[in-house]
Design a protein around this motif. Sequence first.
Motif, PDB file in Angstrom:
ATOM      1  N   MET A   1       0.813  -1.323  -0.038  1.00 17.38           N
ATOM      2  CA  MET A   1       0.053   0.013  -0.105  1.00 17.38           C
ATOM      3  C   MET A   1       0.805   1.384   0.225  1.00 17.38           C
ATOM      4  O   MET A   1       1.803   1.500   0.869  1.00 17.38           O
ATOM      5  N   THR A   2       0.564   2.276  -0.988  1.00 16.41           N
ATOM      6  CA  THR A   2       1.362   3.518  -0.977  1.00 16.41           C
ATOM      7  C   THR A   2       1.316   4.490   0.305  1.00 16.41           C
ATOM      8  O   THR A   2       0.281   4.285   0.723  1.00 16.41           O
ATOM      9  N   THR A   3       2.371   5.060   0.286  1.00 15.39           N
ATOM     10  CA  THR A   3       2.435   6.013   1.483  1.00 15.39           C
ATOM     11  C   THR A   3       2.508   7.393   0.937  1.00 15.39           C
ATOM     12  O   THR A   3       2.747   8.487   1.590  1.00 15.39           O
ATOM     13  N   VAL A   4       2.931   7.404  -0.361  1.00 13.73           N
ATOM     14  CA  VAL A   4       3.061   8.731  -1.023  1.00 13.73           C
ATOM     15  C   VAL A   4       1.653   9.337  -1.467  1.00 13.73           C
ATOM     16  O   VAL A   4       0.571   8.564  -1.686  1.00 13.73           O
ATOM     17  N   SER A   5       1.653  10.606  -1.200  1.00 15.08           N
ATOM     18  CA  SER A   5       0.424  11.563  -1.527  1.00 15.08           C
ATOM     19  C   SER A   5       0.813  12.142  -2.586  1.00 15.08           C
ATOM     20  O   SER A   5       1.696  12.745  -3.161  1.00 15.08           O
ATOM     21  N   VAL A   6      -0.348  12.353  -3.226  1.00 18.84           N
ATOM     22  CA  VAL A   6      -0.377  13.105  -4.899  1.00 18.84           C
ATOM     23  C   VAL A   6      -1.259  14.176  -5.102  1.00 18.84           C
ATOM     24  O   VAL A   6      -2.436  13.763  -4.678  1.00 18.84           O
ATOM     25  N   LEU A   7      -1.002  15.327  -5.398  1.00 18.54           N
ATOM     26  CA  LEU A   7      -2.049  16.395  -5.875  1.00 18.54           C
ATOM     27  C   LEU A   7      -2.123  16.531  -7.341  1.00 18.54           C
ATOM     28  O   LEU A   7      -0.875  16.749  -7.887  1.00 18.54           O
ATOM     29  N   ALA A   8      -3.008  16.370  -7.914  1.00 16.99           N
ATOM     30  CA  ALA A   8      -3.315  16.735  -9.371  1.00 16.99           C
ATOM     31  C   ALA A   8      -4.158  17.701  -9.557  1.00 16.99           C
ATOM     32  O   ALA A   8      -4.989  17.909  -9.032  1.00 16.99           O
ATOM     33  N   LEU A 175     -21.522  16.772  -3.938  1.00 11.84           N
ATOM     34  CA  LEU A 175     -21.825  16.471  -2.491  1.00 11.84           C
ATOM     35  C   LEU A 175     -21.066  15.198  -2.140  1.00 11.84           C
ATOM     36  O   LEU A 175     -20.598  14.944  -1.024  1.00 11.84           O
ATOM     37  N   ALA A 176     -21.027  14.361  -3.284  1.00 18.37           N
ATOM     38  CA  ALA A 176     -20.283  13.084  -2.851  1.00 18.37           C
ATOM     39  C   ALA A 176     -18.840  13.419  -2.473  1.00 18.37           C
ATOM     40  O   ALA A 176     -18.240  12.598  -2.066  1.00 18.37           O
ATOM     41  N   THR A 177     -18.359  14.493  -3.095  1.00 18.78           N
ATOM     42  CA  THR A 177     -16.786  14.654  -3.105  1.00 18.78           C
ATOM     43  C   THR A 177     -16.176  14.624  -1.439  1.00 18.78           C
ATOM     44  O   THR A 177     -15.377  13.661  -1.088  1.00 18.78           O
ATOM     45  N   TRP A 178     -16.784  15.256  -0.831  1.00 18.10           N
ATOM     46  CA  TRP A 178     -16.628  15.172   0.595  1.00 18.10           C
ATOM     47  C   TRP A 178     -16.925  13.974   1.443  1.00 18.10           C
ATOM     48  O   TRP A 178     -15.903  13.320   2.172  1.00 18.10           O
ATOM     49  N   ILE A 179     -18.120  13.296   1.174  1.00 18.15           N
ATOM     50  CA  ILE A 179     -18.347  11.817   1.786  1.00 18.15           C
ATOM     51  C   ILE A 179     -17.441  10.889   1.572  1.00 18.15           C
ATOM     52  O   ILE A 179     -16.854  10.244   2.539  1.00 18.15           O
ATOM     53  N   GLU A 180     -16.935  10.948   0.147  1.00 17.25           N
ATOM     54  CA  GLU A 180     -15.849  10.071  -0.271  1.00 17.25           C
ATOM     55  C   GLU A 180     -14.462  10.326   0.030  1.00 17.25           C
ATOM     56  O   GLU A 180     -13.844   9.311   0.651  1.00 17.25           O
ATOM     57  N   ALA A 181     -14.322  11.349  -0.100  1.00 17.89           N
ATOM     58  CA  ALA A 181     -13.038  11.874   0.455  1.00 17.89           C
ATOM     59  C   ALA A 181     -12.472  11.684   2.100  1.00 17.89           C
ATOM     60  O   ALA A 181     -11.459  11.179   2.490  1.00 17.89           O
ATOM     61  N   ARG A 182     -13.563  12.039   2.978  1.00 15.37           N
ATOM     62  CA  ARG A 182     -13.206  11.710   4.444  1.00 15.37           C
ATOM     63  C   ARG A 182     -13.022  10.032   4.548  1.00 15.37           C
ATOM     64  O   ARG A 182     -12.388   9.822   5.452  1.00 15.37           O
ATOM     65  N   THR A 198      -3.950  13.915  -0.457  1.00 18.46           N
ATOM     66  CA  THR A 198      -3.222  14.812   0.166  1.00 18.46           C
ATOM     67  C   THR A 198      -4.337  15.871   1.094  1.00 18.46           C
ATOM     68  O   THR A 198      -5.607  15.708   0.947  1.00 18.46           O
ATOM     69  N   ARG A 199      -3.559  16.600   2.058  1.00 19.25           N
ATOM     70  CA  ARG A 199      -4.419  17.330   2.905  1.00 19.25           C
ATOM     71  C   ARG A 199      -5.007  18.400   1.919  1.00 19.25           C
ATOM     72  O   ARG A 199      -6.350  18.706   2.418  1.00 19.25           O
ATOM     73  N   ALA A 200      -4.486  18.898   1.095  1.00 17.45           N
ATOM     74  CA  ALA A 200      -5.251  19.852   0.256  1.00 17.45           C
ATOM     75  C   ALA A 200      -6.351  19.390  -0.369  1.00 17.45           C
ATOM     76  O   ALA A 200      -7.565  20.012  -0.746  1.00 17.45           O
ATOM     77  N   GLY A 201      -5.916  18.254  -1.183  1.00 19.54           N
ATOM     78  CA  GLY A 201      -7.320  17.479  -1.663  1.00 19.54           C
ATOM     79  C   GLY A 201      -8.558  17.384  -0.690  1.00 19.54           C
ATOM     80  O   GLY A 201      -9.635  17.772  -1.300  1.00 19.54           O
ATOM     81  N   THR A 202      -8.314  16.810   0.408  1.00 17.11           N
ATOM     82  CA  THR A 202      -9.258  16.669   1.198  1.00 17.11           C
ATOM     83  C   THR A 202      -9.916  18.021   1.748  1.00 17.11           C
ATOM     84  O   THR A 202     -11.104  17.903   1.886  1.00 17.11           O
ATOM     85  N   LEU A 245     -10.768  18.780  -7.872  1.00 18.96           N
ATOM     86  CA  LEU A 245      -9.613  18.504  -7.365  1.00 18.96           C
ATOM     87  C   LEU A 245      -9.819  17.684  -6.292  1.00 18.96           C
ATOM     88  O   LEU A 245      -8.799  16.923  -5.855  1.00 18.96           O
ATOM     89  N   GLY A 246     -10.961  17.805  -5.418  1.00 18.30           N
ATOM     90  CA  GLY A 246     -11.218  17.107  -4.221  1.00 18.30           C
ATOM     91  C   GLY A 246     -11.488  15.682  -4.436  1.00 18.30           C
ATOM     92  O   GLY A 246     -10.849  14.539  -3.802  1.00 18.30           O
ATOM     93  N   PHE A 247     -12.135  15.183  -5.592  1.00 21.68           N
ATOM     94  CA  PHE A 247     -12.133  13.805  -5.770  1.00 21.68           C
ATOM     95  C   PHE A 247     -11.113  13.060  -6.469  1.00 21.68           C
ATOM     96  O   PHE A 247     -10.474  12.119  -6.056  1.00 21.68           O
ATOM     97  N   GLU A 248     -10.096  13.835  -7.218  1.00 26.96           N
ATOM     98  CA  GLU A 248      -8.928  13.275  -7.741  1.00 26.96           C
ATOM     99  C   GLU A 248      -7.936  13.193  -6.785  1.00 26.96           C
ATOM    100  O   GLU A 248      -7.299  12.270  -6.895  1.00 26.96           O
TER     101      GLU A 248
END
Length: 380
Positions: A1-8, A175-182, A198-202, A245-248
């Motif tokens: 399982m990766t521990t690398v965070s990515v922002l796109a 609306l799903a973006t936050w439900i799924e990101a958390r 990433t913290r930014a994406g969340t 940005l949030g979902f990706e």
Amino acid sequence: MTTVSVLASPSRYVQGKNAIAELGTHLKGLGRKPLLVADDIVWGLVETSLSAGFRAEDLPVTRVGFGRFTTPAAVDALVEKIRSGEHDVIVGVGGGSAIDAAKAAGHLAGVRWASVPTAASSDAPTSALSVIYTEEGEFIEYRFFPRNPDLVLIDTQLVAGAPARFLVGGIGDALATWIEARATERGQGTAMAGGRPTRAGTALARLSWDILWENALPALDAVRAGVVTPALEAVVEANTLLSGLGFESGGLAAAHAIHNGLTAAPQTHGLTHGEKVNIGSVTQLVLEGAPTQEIEDFIVFTTRVGLPNTLTEVGLSPQDTKELQAVAEAATAAGETIHNLPFPVTAEDVVAALVVVEGLARRVRAEHGLPEPVKYVAQH
């Protein structure tokens, strides 16, 4: 399982009233021979303003039509258009399917690509992926690309002139973006960008959620009046940029996996992406055992927005055992985003949650004096 965070993210995002007139200005740095992908209805809306802007920048106007779904054949046909016309940038104009096809074709042809949505109906325009469907609209696969669009441009006056249902669908998707990101953050799964959230994406996923709860209803009032207001500008940004940005970079979970499963049920054909996603959001909240008040608030709010939150409203019922099992099996297939939830989920769990949603939403709506669900009938 990766521990690398990515922002796109896309290279540039442009939003505002009458922004379509400036498309040529923002596009000229990407290429000198663009190929525009737009269906006849969309082209009728944008041709005059877009063409004037292109002439001002000495860019040729070359447009090819587009059908209903992003199919493998549609993508391959666009690749051939790019190569035969020696185009150096492809621009998807209109809905999510045209934009997804342009992205996929641009990647295969090795040229740059831009997204120009004419409605804030989904968060797909900013992403480095396309969703591929069959000719009948059934989900086939996600295609992932090594980069995001070079440009995303959205004209909020076009959004104000589009049917309100398109904005409603975009709100459901966002609306799903936050439900799924958390949920992804709590678990060990990966975001669509290819790493841990990433913290930014969340944080952007949460910001999208907050903006929608404050502005969705007045933004819909603006669209029904055909005007641009601060509330509409806020919701367009939430639906398109922040949710994208949030979902990706924050992660998908059950809501979109259940959407993908629902595409296999012919009864749901004709519904918007966000309408089906909202059924997935309510179902995910049930699967998670979310607080009762949170679920009830979500049902009340989405009913007022005009989103479906019962099986009835997507053409199904708790008695459709065969269809619900098929939806659940597709939603829990290996590799589906539902496995980003921080606990194991089986097809049987999904069926149980889908069945519960019907009675739960009906009860909450009745307790708040909201309308009973109206049966959706797909046009075949």
